[in-house]
Design a protein around this motif. Structure first.
Motif, short mmCIF file in Angstrom:
data_model
loop_
_atom_site.label_atom_id
_atom_site.label_comp_id
_atom_site.label_asym_id
_atom_site.label_seq_id
_atom_site.Cartn_x
_atom_site.Cartn_y
_atom_site.Cartn_z
N SER A 98 0.84 -1.20 0.00
CA SER A 98 0.00 0.00 0.00
C SER A 98 0.88 1.25 0.00
CB SER A 98 -0.93 0.01 1.22
OG SER A 98 -1.79 -1.10 1.20
N PHE A 99 2.00 1.16 0.71
CA PHE A 99 2.94 2.29 0.65
C PHE A 99 3.54 2.42 -0.75
CE2 PHE A 99 7.39 3.84 1.20
CZ PHE A 99 7.05 5.18 1.40
N ALA A 100 3.76 1.28 -1.41
CA ALA A 100 4.24 1.35 -2.80
C ALA A 100 3.23 2.11 -3.67
CB ALA A 100 4.50 -0.05 -3.36
N MET A 101 1.96 1.85 -3.43
CA MET A 101 0.93 2.58 -4.20
C MET A 101 1.00 4.07 -3.88
SD MET A 101 -2.47 0.13 -4.32
CE MET A 101 -3.16 0.68 -5.91
N ALA A 102 1.29 4.41 -2.62
CA ALA A 102 1.42 5.83 -2.25
C ALA A 102 2.58 6.45 -3.02
CB ALA A 102 1.63 5.96 -0.75
N LEU A 103 3.70 5.73 -3.11
CA LEU A 103 4.84 6.26 -3.88
C LEU A 103 4.42 6.54 -5.31
CD1 LEU A 103 7.72 3.89 -2.63
CD2 LEU A 103 7.52 6.36 -2.20
N ARG A 104 3.62 5.64 -5.87
CA ARG A 104 3.23 5.78 -7.28
C ARG A 104 2.17 6.87 -7.48
NH1 ARG A 104 2.59 0.58 -8.63
NH2 ARG A 104 4.63 0.49 -9.61
N PHE B 210 3.10 10.40 -4.80
CA PHE B 210 4.41 11.07 -4.80
C PHE B 210 5.12 10.97 -6.15
CE2 PHE B 210 3.51 9.83 -0.32
CZ PHE B 210 3.20 11.11 0.10
N ASP B 211 4.41 10.42 -7.14
CA ASP B 211 4.95 10.40 -8.49
C ASP B 211 6.30 9.68 -8.56
OD1 ASP B 211 4.27 10.99 -11.01
OD2 ASP B 211 5.26 12.97 -11.06
N LYS B 212 6.45 8.65 -7.75
CA LYS B 212 7.70 7.88 -7.72
C LYS B 212 7.43 6.45 -8.16
CE LYS B 212 10.42 11.05 -6.00
NZ LYS B 212 11.35 11.72 -6.92
N GLY B 213 6.95 6.34 -9.37
CA GLY B 213 6.64 5.02 -9.91
C GLY B 213 7.84 4.09 -9.90
N ASP B 214 9.04 4.64 -10.16
CA ASP B 214 10.24 3.79 -10.18
C ASP B 214 10.53 3.21 -8.81
OD1 ASP B 214 10.37 4.80 -12.63
OD2 ASP B 214 12.25 5.92 -12.37
N GLU B 215 10.36 4.06 -7.80
CA GLU B 215 10.63 3.58 -6.44
C GLU B 215 9.54 2.60 -5.99
OE1 GLU B 215 13.47 4.06 -5.16
OE2 GLU B 215 14.18 5.67 -6.47
N ALA B 216 8.32 2.83 -6.46
CA ALA B 216 7.23 1.88 -6.17
C ALA B 216 7.58 0.52 -6.75
CB ALA B 216 5.91 2.40 -6.74
N THR B 217 8.06 0.54 -7.99
CA THR B 217 8.43 -0.72 -8.64
C THR B 217 9.58 -1.39 -7.89
OG1 THR B 217 7.73 0.21 -10.74
CG2 THR B 217 9.15 -1.73 -10.84
N ARG B 218 10.54 -0.58 -7.42
CA ARG B 218 11.65 -1.13 -6.65
C ARG B 218 11.13 -1.89 -5.42
NH1 ARG B 218 16.87 0.58 -5.99
NH2 ARG B 218 16.52 2.55 -7.05
N LEU B 219 10.15 -1.29 -4.75
CA LEU B 219 9.59 -1.91 -3.55
C LEU B 219 8.80 -3.18 -3.90
CD1 LEU B 219 8.98 -1.97 -0.55
CD2 LEU B 219 7.33 -0.11 -0.87
#
Ligand code: IPM
Ligand code: MG
Length: 368
Positions: A307-313, A316-325
């Motif tokens: 769910s935090f990965a979804m928040a990143l995406r 916070f516009d951090k799709g790359d970091e979401a994918t990393r997670l």
């Protein structure tokens, strides 16, 4: 510029222990990816009732309105079953959804390869499954008036009202079409237009929005009961499913279970953009508070971490970091780490909530 803010509402049952692992993950991003958040915590659900006598204090509601994203654990528990309806833990969550106007609830149902065998369906039916249910979250029978239990003659009548305005349908349809454009470009809309006027209007409005703005997306319609049947028969026929609040509640549990474990699935509830361009947003695991295993280190923190990965995406516009997670979670599962909910009948030795969280953080570090 100040750091983006996250309000954490761990809630009840296993909420606090899975959220503790999310905090480690958030810290990791601060220390290693220059992504520092102002994190604060508050109470929701039974935990709020115990302290404030209500499942969501006004001050907490205000903090949630001001946060860039809210992360919620879970609410509810048998201790609160006898409470007056308005004081039940669930009312706190419903108030957040309604007052933040979080009308689009994104519930991905994704089958991790390492877990395909846990599905009650055959592995070839669910392997590689990746669908997104978009559930309308702030209207329909959950909130429609009139509602209540009234006396008619000498018996009681329970009343709830299914009600949808055109604009409520149109905005959630747009959310679904926008998502479909980033995926495989297919939306299936589900209602009961054969029985309910609200379903007739739903189908009309979704079709109108489609024709006017999204004719590049492939749209189909299904009655929700047939949709449930098709979801169990061959779920991979779907990409994005858009549906109302109550059907979405049912269909998303069904879709979640296809993937093998409720303990794995995140969700995002999104509203209109705020002044800073970010959508109002609340992120929570699809699973509940699981009071039977609370406090024992048995809970699976993955749904909350994702769910935090979804928040990143989405916030916070951090799709790359979401994918990393998300990849870190996949890698942990591929290594064979399993919390008790992921143990097959043949057993094995499960890891604890904290061990699972640590393993995800270790995989994050390995990704650098
Ligand atoms: C969900 C839950 C909630 C709902 C409850 C806890 C109010 O089942 O998020 O799916 O019915 O929406
Ligand atoms: Mg539900």
């Amino acid at each position: 510029m100040s750091n983006p803010s996250i309000l954490i509402l761990p809630g009840d049952g296993i909420g606090p222990e899975v959220m503790a692992e999310v905090r480690h993950v958030i810290d990791w991003f601060g220390e290693n990816r220059d992504l520092t958040f102002d994190v604060s915590e508050d109470l929701v659900g039974g935990a709020a009732y115990d302290v404030h006598g209500v499942p969501l204090a006004d001050a907490t509601m205000e903090r949630a309105q001001g946060a860039d994203a809210v992360l919620l654990g879970a609410v509810g528990g048998p201790r609160y079953d006898e409470l007056d309806f308005q004081l039940k833990p669930e009312r706190g969550l419903l108030r957040l959804r309604k007052e933040m106007d979080l009308y689009a609830n994104l519930r991905p149902a994704q089958c991790f390869d390492a877990l395909a065998e846990f599905s009650s369906l055959k592995a070839d039916v669910v392997g590689g499954l990746d669908i997104m249910i978009v559930r309308e979250l702030t209207s329909g029978v959950y909130f429609g008036e009139p509602r209540g239990i009234v006396k008619e003659g000498n018996e009681r009548v329970g009343i709830n009202t299914q009600r949808y305005t055109e604009s409520e349908i149109a905005r959630v349809a747009r959310s679904a079409f926008d998502l479909a454009r980033k995926r495989t470009g297919k939306v299936c809309s589900m209602e009961k237009a054969n029985v309910m006027e609200s379903g007739v209007l739903w189908r009309e409005v979704v079709s109108e929005v489609h024709a006017a703005e999204y004719s590049d997306v492939v749209l189909s319609h299904m009655y929700a009961d047939a949709g449930a049947m098709q979801l169990t028969r061959w779920p991979k026929q779907f990409d994005v499913i858009v549906t109302d609040n109550l059907f979405g509640d049912l269909l998303s549990d069904l879709a979640a279970m296809l993937t093998g474990s409720l303990g794995m699935l995140p969700s995002a509830s999104l509203g209109a953009p705020m002044d800073n361009g970010r959508p109002k947003a609340l992120y929570e695991p699809v699973h509940g508070s699981a009071p039977d295993i609370a406090g024992q280190g048995k809970a699976n923190p993955v749904a909350c971490i994702l769910s935090f990965a979804m928040a990143l995406r989405y916030s916070f516009d951090k799709g790359d970091e979401a994918t990393r997670l998300e990849r870190a979670v996949e890698a942990v599962l591929a290594d064979g780490l399993r919390t008790p909910d992921l143990m097959g009948p043949e057993g094995g030795s499960p890891v604890s909530t904290a061990e699972m969280g640590d393993a995800v953080v270790a995989k994050l570090s390995a990704s650098l």
